[in-house]
Design a protein around this motif. Sequence first.
Motif, PDB file in Angstrom:
ATOM      1  N   PRO A   1       0.855  -1.254  -0.005  1.00 44.27           N
ATOM      2  CA  PRO A   1       0.032  -0.055  -0.175  1.00 44.27           C
ATOM      3  C   PRO A   1       1.075   1.404  -0.042  1.00 44.27           C
ATOM      4  CG  PRO A   1      -0.683  -1.319   1.785  1.00 44.27           C
ATOM      5  CD  PRO A   1       0.628  -2.044   1.008  1.00 44.27           C
ATOM      6  N   ARG A   2       0.248   2.320  -0.615  1.00 45.85           N
ATOM      7  CA  ARG A   2       1.010   3.763  -0.580  1.00 45.85           C
ATOM      8  C   ARG A   2       0.677   4.476   0.582  1.00 45.85           C
ATOM      9  NH1 ARG A   2       0.074   8.573  -3.547  1.00 45.85           N
ATOM     10  NH2 ARG A   2       1.925   9.591  -3.574  1.00 45.85           N
ATOM     11  N   ARG A   3       1.661   4.849   1.305  1.00 45.50           N
ATOM     12  CA  ARG A   3       1.366   5.756   2.550  1.00 45.50           C
ATOM     13  C   ARG A   3       1.982   7.207   2.173  1.00 45.50           C
ATOM     14  NH1 ARG A   3       3.035   0.865   5.196  1.00 45.50           N
ATOM     15  NH2 ARG A   3       0.846  -0.449   5.589  1.00 45.50           N
ATOM     16  N   PRO A   4       1.354   8.077   1.505  1.00 48.70           N
ATOM     17  CA  PRO A   4       1.749   9.343   1.421  1.00 48.70           C
ATOM     18  C   PRO A   4       2.130  10.098   2.573  1.00 48.70           C
ATOM     19  CG  PRO A   4      -0.286   9.043   0.182  1.00 48.70           C
ATOM     20  CD  PRO A   4      -0.004   7.734   1.091  1.00 48.70           C
ATOM     21  N   ASN A   5       3.225  10.814   2.611  1.00 46.54           N
ATOM     22  CA  ASN A   5       3.925  11.225   3.947  1.00 46.54           C
ATOM     23  C   ASN A   5       4.303  10.564   4.794  1.00 46.54           C
ATOM     24  OD1 ASN A   5       3.346  13.814   2.424  1.00 46.54           O
ATOM     25  ND2 ASN A   5       1.197  13.814   3.415  1.00 46.54           N
ATOM     26  N   GLY A   6       4.205   9.124   4.642  1.00 44.72           N
ATOM     27  CA  GLY A   6       4.399   8.072   5.661  1.00 44.72           C
ATOM     28  C   GLY A   6       3.588   7.923   6.945  1.00 44.72           C
ATOM     29  N   ARG A   7       2.390   8.713   6.851  1.00 48.12           N
ATOM     30  CA  ARG A   7       1.549   8.780   7.907  1.00 48.12           C
ATOM     31  C   ARG A   7       0.368   7.425   7.700  1.00 48.12           C
ATOM     32  NH1 ARG A   7      -1.432  13.820   8.881  1.00 48.12           N
ATOM     33  NH2 ARG A   7      -1.723  13.712   6.769  1.00 48.12           N
ATOM     34  N   GLY A   8       0.091   6.931   8.598  1.00 45.91           N
ATOM     35  CA  GLY A   8      -0.819   5.927   8.602  1.00 45.91           C
ATOM     36  C   GLY A   8      -1.408   5.223   9.832  1.00 45.91           C
ATOM     37  N   ARG A   9      -2.401   4.647  10.018  1.00 43.99           N
ATOM     38  CA  ARG A   9      -2.879   4.012  11.100  1.00 43.99           C
ATOM     39  C   ARG A   9      -3.389   2.482  11.056  1.00 43.99           C
ATOM     40  NH1 ARG A   9      -4.211   7.190  15.675  1.00 43.99           N
ATOM     41  NH2 ARG A   9      -3.494   9.460  14.997  1.00 43.99           N
ATOM     42  N   THR A  10      -2.999   1.663  11.906  1.00 41.94           N
ATOM     43  CA  THR A  10      -3.258   0.275  11.933  1.00 41.94           C
ATOM     44  C   THR A  10      -3.923   0.029  13.292  1.00 41.94           C
ATOM     45  OG1 THR A  10      -1.288  -0.268  10.392  1.00 41.94           O
ATOM     46  CG2 THR A  10      -2.335  -2.139  11.558  1.00 41.94           C
ATOM     47  N   ARG A  11      -5.142  -0.650  13.037  1.00 39.32           N
ATOM     48  CA  ARG A  11      -6.014  -1.114  14.373  1.00 39.32           C
ATOM     49  C   ARG A  11      -6.228  -2.476  13.935  1.00 39.32           C
ATOM     50  NH1 ARG A  11      -6.883   2.210  18.559  1.00 39.32           N
ATOM     51  NH2 ARG A  11      -6.849   4.154  17.968  1.00 39.32           N
ATOM     52  N   VAL A  12      -6.150  -3.275  15.187  1.00 40.20           N
ATOM     53  CA  VAL A  12      -6.524  -4.799  15.177  1.00 40.20           C
ATOM     54  C   VAL A  12      -7.743  -5.084  16.056  1.00 40.20           C
ATOM     55  CG1 VAL A  12      -4.123  -5.723  14.674  1.00 40.20           C
ATOM     56  CG2 VAL A  12      -5.018  -5.555  16.970  1.00 40.20           C
ATOM     57  N   ALA A  13      -8.543  -6.202  15.583  1.00 41.18           N
ATOM     58  CA  ALA A  13      -9.491  -6.483  16.717  1.00 41.18           C
ATOM     59  C   ALA A  13      -9.237  -7.776  17.201  1.00 41.18           C
ATOM     60  CB  ALA A  13     -10.838  -6.719  15.556  1.00 41.18           C
ATOM     61  N   GLN A  14      -9.374  -7.858  18.659  1.00 41.48           N
ATOM     62  CA  GLN A  14      -8.777  -9.091  19.363  1.00 41.48           C
ATOM     63  C   GLN A  14     -10.073  -9.631  20.022  1.00 41.48           C
ATOM     64  OE1 GLN A  14      -5.486  -7.169  21.117  1.00 41.48           O
ATOM     65  NE2 GLN A  14      -4.385  -8.821  20.430  1.00 41.48           N
ATOM     66  N   LEU A  15      -9.914 -10.858  20.300  1.00 44.88           N
ATOM     67  CA  LEU A  15     -10.946 -11.496  21.297  1.00 44.88           C
ATOM     68  C   LEU A  15     -10.175 -11.309  22.644  1.00 44.88           C
ATOM     69  CD1 LEU A  15     -11.686 -14.720  19.450  1.00 44.88           C
ATOM     70  CD2 LEU A  15     -13.062 -12.753  19.469  1.00 44.88           C
ATOM     71  N   PRO A  16     -11.187 -11.585  23.644  1.00 44.03           N
ATOM     72  CA  PRO A  16     -10.591 -11.445  25.146  1.00 44.03           C
ATOM     73  C   PRO A  16      -9.242 -12.392  25.316  1.00 44.03           C
ATOM     74  CG  PRO A  16     -12.793 -11.497  25.232  1.00 44.03           C
ATOM     75  CD  PRO A  16     -12.485 -11.715  23.801  1.00 44.03           C
ATOM     76  N   ASP A  17      -9.079 -13.311  24.658  1.00 46.08           N
ATOM     77  CA  ASP A  17      -7.665 -14.269  24.907  1.00 46.08           C
ATOM     78  C   ASP A  17      -6.589 -13.726  23.846  1.00 46.08           C
ATOM     79  OD1 ASP A  17      -8.487 -14.965  22.246  1.00 46.08           O
ATOM     80  OD2 ASP A  17      -8.777 -17.228  22.507  1.00 46.08           O
ATOM     81  N   GLU A  18      -7.009 -12.336  23.286  1.00 45.98           N
ATOM     82  CA  GLU A  18      -5.903 -11.820  22.520  1.00 45.98           C
ATOM     83  C   GLU A  18      -5.925 -12.598  20.849  1.00 45.98           C
ATOM     84  OE1 GLU A  18      -2.079 -10.754  24.395  1.00 45.98           O
ATOM     85  OE2 GLU A  18      -3.348 -10.036  26.117  1.00 45.98           O
ATOM     86  N   THR A  19      -6.569 -13.317  20.497  1.00 42.26           N
ATOM     87  CA  THR A  19      -6.635 -13.875  19.304  1.00 42.26           C
ATOM     88  C   THR A  19      -7.044 -12.711  18.437  1.00 42.26           C
ATOM     89  OG1 THR A  19      -7.232 -16.162  20.026  1.00 42.26           O
ATOM     90  CG2 THR A  19      -7.527 -15.415  17.728  1.00 42.26           C
ATOM     91  N   VAL A  20      -6.119 -12.563  17.228  1.00 38.75           N
ATOM     92  CA  VAL A  20      -6.736 -11.396  16.331  1.00 38.75           C
ATOM     93  C   VAL A  20      -7.652 -11.738  15.393  1.00 38.75           C
ATOM     94  CG1 VAL A  20      -5.693  -9.832  14.522  1.00 38.75           C
ATOM     95  CG2 VAL A  20      -4.414 -10.200  16.535  1.00 38.75           C
ATOM     96  N   VAL A  21      -8.736 -10.994  15.241  1.00 35.28           N
ATOM     97  CA  VAL A  21      -9.811 -11.550  14.343  1.00 35.28           C
ATOM     98  C   VAL A  21      -9.757 -10.556  13.069  1.00 35.28           C
ATOM     99  CG1 VAL A  21     -10.931 -12.936  16.035  1.00 35.28           C
ATOM    100  CG2 VAL A  21     -11.469 -10.506  15.679  1.00 35.28           C
ATOM    101  N   GLY A  22      -9.074  -9.345  13.149  1.00 33.98           N
ATOM    102  CA  GLY A  22      -9.511  -8.499  12.190  1.00 33.98           C
ATOM    103  C   GLY A  22      -8.286  -7.328  12.201  1.00 33.98           C
ATOM    104  N   LEU A  23      -8.073  -6.848  11.029  1.00 38.73           N
ATOM    105  CA  LEU A  23      -7.068  -5.601  10.798  1.00 38.73           C
ATOM    106  C   LEU A  23      -7.486  -4.741   9.812  1.00 38.73           C
ATOM    107  CD1 LEU A  23      -3.812  -5.002  11.056  1.00 38.73           C
ATOM    108  CD2 LEU A  23      -3.904  -6.276   8.494  1.00 38.73           C
ATOM    109  N   ILE A  24      -7.221  -3.407  10.063  1.00 40.35           N
ATOM    110  CA  ILE A  24      -7.388  -2.393   9.316  1.00 40.35           C
ATOM    111  C   ILE A  24      -6.252  -1.463   9.180  1.00 40.35           C
ATOM    112  CG2 ILE A  24      -8.633  -1.040  10.828  1.00 40.35           C
ATOM    113  CD1 ILE A  24     -10.564  -0.391   8.465  1.00 40.35           C
ATOM    114  N   MET A  25      -5.992  -1.047   7.952  1.00 46.84           N
ATOM    115  CA  MET A  25      -4.793   0.013   7.842  1.00 46.84           C
ATOM    116  C   MET A  25      -5.517   1.203   6.968  1.00 46.84           C
ATOM    117  SD  MET A  25      -1.848  -2.742   7.058  1.00 46.84           S
ATOM    118  CE  MET A  25      -0.549  -1.287   6.563  1.00 46.84           C
ATOM    119  N   GLY A  26      -5.064   2.480   7.372  1.00 51.05           N
ATOM    120  CA  GLY A  26      -5.776   3.498   6.640  1.00 51.05           C
ATOM    121  C   GLY A  26      -4.566   4.757   6.761  1.00 51.05           C
TER     122      GLY A  26
END
Length: 116
Positions: A2-27
């Motif tokens: 992915p192209r990240r103009p100006n080097g800025r970007g945000r990443t978030r994850v969705a986790q279950l209570p046991d810390e299992t990652v179930v989703g990811l978004i980057m923008g």
Amino acid sequence: MPRRPNGRGRTRVAQLPDETVVGLIMGGPADPKLGHDAEIYAFAVRPDRQGRGHGRALLRTVAADLSADGLGSLAVRVLGSNEAARRFYASQGGALAGEAPPDEVVYSWPRIAVLL
């Protein structure tokens, strides 16, 4: 990659209570060709966890991050053949905004604040 103009970007994850990652978004800042301030670079929720609100929560969280960064509109490119993703973006208020060659369509939110 992915192209990240100006080097800025945000990443978030969705986790279950046991810390299992179930989703990811980057923008972050959008490719100027999209005509929007912000863009979703990558977004995925595990198939066995779809339909449980994880995607909606991730989209709203990254929208809040991007809005806090001063970005006012949002776009996402998706394969034209990905009907599930297209239904999801439409259900979240995304408007079909056009095509992105070779085989993608663009959904947009002219005011990112509607996602907050």
